[in-house]
Write a protein that holds these residues in place. Structure first.
Motif, mmCIF file in Angstrom:
data_model
loop_
_atom_site.group_PDB
_atom_site.id
_atom_site.type_symbol
_atom_site.label_atom_id
_atom_site.label_comp_id
_atom_site.label_asym_id
_atom_site.label_seq_id
_atom_site.Cartn_x
_atom_site.Cartn_y
_atom_site.Cartn_z
ATOM 1 N N ASP A 287 -4.648 -3.891 16.864
ATOM 2 C CA ASP A 287 -4.075 -2.776 17.622
ATOM 3 C C ASP A 287 -2.706 -2.361 17.080
ATOM 4 N N TYR A 288 -2.064 -3.236 16.313
ATOM 5 C CA TYR A 288 -0.727 -2.926 15.790
ATOM 6 C C TYR A 288 -0.753 -2.472 14.332
ATOM 7 N N LEU A 289 -1.911 -2.510 13.710
ATOM 8 C CA LEU A 289 -2.017 -2.170 12.288
ATOM 9 C C LEU A 289 -1.988 -0.659 12.122
ATOM 10 N N ASP A 290 -0.896 -0.123 11.618
ATOM 11 C CA ASP A 290 -0.810 1.316 11.355
ATOM 12 C C ASP A 290 -1.338 1.589 9.954
ATOM 13 N N ALA A 291 -2.663 1.483 9.828
ATOM 14 C CA ALA A 291 -3.315 1.571 8.524
ATOM 15 C C ALA A 291 -3.096 2.923 7.864
ATOM 16 N N ASP A 292 -3.062 3.993 8.649
ATOM 17 C CA ASP A 292 -2.883 5.329 8.056
ATOM 18 C C ASP A 292 -1.560 5.416 7.295
ATOM 19 N N GLU A 293 -0.491 4.911 7.914
ATOM 20 C CA GLU A 293 0.813 4.958 7.245
ATOM 21 C C GLU A 293 0.835 4.046 6.012
ATOM 22 N N ILE A 294 0.245 2.866 6.137
ATOM 23 C CA ILE A 294 0.215 1.926 5.013
ATOM 24 C C ILE A 294 -0.558 2.513 3.837
ATOM 25 N N LEU A 295 -1.717 3.110 4.112
ATOM 26 C CA LEU A 295 -2.531 3.688 3.041
ATOM 27 C C LEU A 295 -1.850 4.907 2.428
ATOM 28 N N ASP A 296 -1.196 5.716 3.257
ATOM 29 C CA ASP A 296 -0.480 6.869 2.723
ATOM 30 C C ASP A 296 0.651 6.437 1.798
ATOM 31 N N THR A 297 1.400 5.417 2.202
ATOM 32 C CA THR A 297 2.474 4.894 1.357
ATOM 33 C C THR A 297 1.915 4.340 0.047
ATOM 34 N N THR A 298 0.789 3.649 0.142
ATOM 35 C CA THR A 298 0.153 3.088 -1.055
ATOM 36 C C THR A 298 -0.245 4.192 -2.030
ATOM 37 N N LYS A 299 -0.883 5.218 -1.531
ATOM 38 C CA LYS A 299 -1.356 6.299 -2.400
ATOM 39 C C LYS A 299 -0.195 7.037 -3.049
ATOM 40 N N ARG A 300 0.861 7.248 -2.303
ATOM 41 C CA ARG A 300 2.026 7.917 -2.898
ATOM 42 C C ARG A 300 2.661 7.034 -3.967
ATOM 43 N N GLY A 301 2.615 5.716 -3.753
ATOM 44 C CA GLY A 301 3.093 4.803 -4.789
ATOM 45 C C GLY A 301 2.244 4.880 -6.050
ATOM 46 N N PHE A 302 0.935 4.950 -5.881
ATOM 47 C CA PHE A 302 0.043 5.113 -7.039
ATOM 48 C C PHE A 302 0.393 6.385 -7.805
ATOM 49 N N ASP A 303 0.548 7.482 -7.090
ATOM 50 C CA ASP A 303 0.884 8.750 -7.746
ATOM 51 C C ASP A 303 2.177 8.629 -8.546
ATOM 52 N N TYR A 304 3.179 8.024 -7.931
ATOM 53 C CA TYR A 304 4.497 7.932 -8.562
ATOM 54 C C TYR A 304 4.450 7.098 -9.833
ATOM 55 N N TYR A 305 3.884 5.905 -9.744
ATOM 56 C CA TYR A 305 3.938 5.006 -10.897
ATOM 57 C C TYR A 305 3.018 5.460 -12.031
ATOM 58 N N GLN A 306 1.882 6.057 -11.696
ATOM 59 C CA GLN A 306 1.020 6.535 -12.764
ATOM 60 C C GLN A 306 1.664 7.704 -13.508
ATOM 61 N N ALA A 307 2.398 8.539 -12.786
ATOM 62 C CA ALA A 307 3.121 9.620 -13.447
ATOM 63 C C ALA A 307 4.293 9.080 -14.262
ATOM 64 N N LEU A 308 4.991 8.096 -13.722
ATOM 65 C CA LEU A 308 6.166 7.545 -14.397
ATOM 66 C C LEU A 308 5.800 6.855 -15.699
ATOM 67 N N PHE A 309 4.750 6.041 -15.687
ATOM 68 C CA PHE A 309 4.399 5.244 -16.863
ATOM 69 C C PHE A 309 3.269 5.846 -17.689
ATOM 70 N N ASP A 310 2.645 6.909 -17.195
ATOM 71 C CA ASP A 310 1.523 7.539 -17.897
ATOM 72 C C ASP A 310 0.434 6.508 -18.196
ATOM 73 N N LEU A 311 0.175 5.644 -17.214
ATOM 74 C CA LEU A 311 -0.859 4.616 -17.337
ATOM 75 C C LEU A 311 -1.697 4.620 -16.066
ATOM 76 N N PRO A 312 -3.013 4.625 -16.190
ATOM 77 C CA PRO A 312 -3.866 4.620 -14.994
ATOM 78 C C PRO A 312 -3.926 3.237 -14.360
ATOM 79 N N TYR A 313 -4.323 3.190 -13.112
ATOM 80 C CA TYR A 313 -4.540 1.918 -12.429
ATOM 81 C C TYR A 313 -5.660 1.159 -13.142
ATOM 82 N N PRO A 314 -5.460 -0.124 -13.484
ATOM 83 C CA PRO A 314 -6.388 -0.795 -14.391
ATOM 84 C C PRO A 314 -7.550 -1.542 -13.756
ATOM 85 N N PHE A 315 -7.623 -1.623 -12.406
ATOM 86 C CA PHE A 315 -8.654 -2.438 -11.782
ATOM 87 C C PHE A 315 -9.624 -1.574 -10.975
#
Length: 329
Positions: free
Chosen positions: A232-260
């Motif tokens: 009941d306390y897991l704010d999954a929407d916020e956690i997943l949104d933060t995760t996806k924005r992190g993916f966008d940022y780092y893939q743009a920064l390093f020009d490397l795709p997620y490897p797994f």
């Protein structure tokens, strides 16, 4: 049979000189690890098969912290555990150019956060298991060459309670029923990775699933897990949104795709760290699940920690040592 008190500090730690010499002698190809988590509440069964090349005629050692080394077989020769297993090491002599080591052991669940930790939730009696291997505690779960530069592929096969949720480095397969409330999960092999970023999470977890679409159109399955009593306390929407924005940022920064092939995140109980970027299978302390109103600083700290794990995956390519290899402009 040699018995090692798993709950205590192992008797012998790896030195820099020993690591360098073992890396010179040995190149590891693959691990096949079978774990049975249905043998009791204090211990579990571990069988590992390690395939590696070596300098012919040389000698080295493998690592294991176990309650009991029940069987050790090197290249078809059965070795006496009482003679070759001591101080968390398995002595290996007369190596061939290509070798196969099989070790069957009884290992102990941890209650202090190292190796395979087990916790029973006092609220609903659910069982929660997770690994923490940094470093060097994978040897508390399976026999291996415990040093980061001896990378290999890992295939995990896990027997557990049929109703449990399981996560590892590879995508979770469909469980095969075994009867008596048990099932077996046969994971596909991983990329070449280090022992300390392998992982297993198992138990009565509550799970929220989603996907992320990368800039090149690759769809990456995602999951967020926590204890059922905290659902009941897991704010999954916020956690997943933060995760996806992190993916966008780092893939743009390093020009490397997620490897797994996927990206799972579990908030686990009694964790002795902040977070750990196991390959494709992240663990976080469950203090990041907010059960009451918290400060903006607490939200900010979580928002920094979550994408940092994603960034570590982009930077730490399989087969490399954590150094970014950026294209030259």
């Amino acid at each position: 049979m040699r018995k090692e008190p798993c709950s205590k500090v192992p008797g012998t730690n790896l030195t820099r000189e020993e690591a360098a010499e073992r890396a010179r002698l040995v190149s590891v190809s693959s691990y096949e690890v079978e774990l049975d988590l249905t043998t009791g509440s204090e211990t579990f069964a571990s069988t590992s098969v390690v395939r590696f090349s070596a300098e012919p005629g040389s000698a080295t050692f493998a690592d294991l912290v176990a309650v009991e080394a029940a069987e050790i077989v090197l290249n078809g020769r059965t070795l006496d555990p009482a003679a070759v297993y001591a101080d968390s090491r398995i002595a290996l002599h007369e190596l061939a150019a290509e070798n196969e080591l099989k070790v069957r052991a009884v290992c102990e669940y941890s209650h202090t956060g190292e190796g395979l930790h087990r916790m029973v939730d006092p609220v609903d009696k659910g069982e929660f298991l997770y690994t923490q291997f940094e470093v060097p505690d994978a040897r508390r779960v399976f026999a291996n060459f415990e040093q980061p530069d001896l990378k290999a592929t890992f295939r995990f096969t896990v027997t557990a309670q049929a109703h449990w949720e399981l996560f590892s480095n590879a995508p979770t397969p469909s469980p095969e029923p075994l009867g008596d409330g048990r099932a077996i999960w046969r994971f596909e092999p991983t990329e070449r990775i280090s022992t300390y970023v392998t992982a297993l999470i198992a138990g009565d977890y509550h799970v929220v699933r989603d996907t992320y679409t990368s800039p090149d159109g690759t769809v990456i399955p995602m999951a967020v897990a926590c204890r059922r009593s905290l659902a009941d306390y897991l704010d999954a929407d916020e956690i997943l949104d933060t995760t996806k924005r992190g993916f966008d940022y780092y893939q743009a920064l390093f020009d490397l795709p997620y490897p797994f092939a996927k990206y799972d995140q579990a908030f686990v109980p009694e964790y002795n760290a902040g977070a750990m970027e196991n390959a494709g299978c992240i663990t976080f302390r469950e203090d990041y699940i907010f059960r009451s109103k918290v400060t903006d600083a607490a939200h900010e700290r979580r928002a920094e920690t979550i994408p940092a794990r994603a960034g570590a995956h982009v930077v730490r390519r399989p087969g490399h040592h954590g150094v970014v290899e950026r294209p030259v402009a």
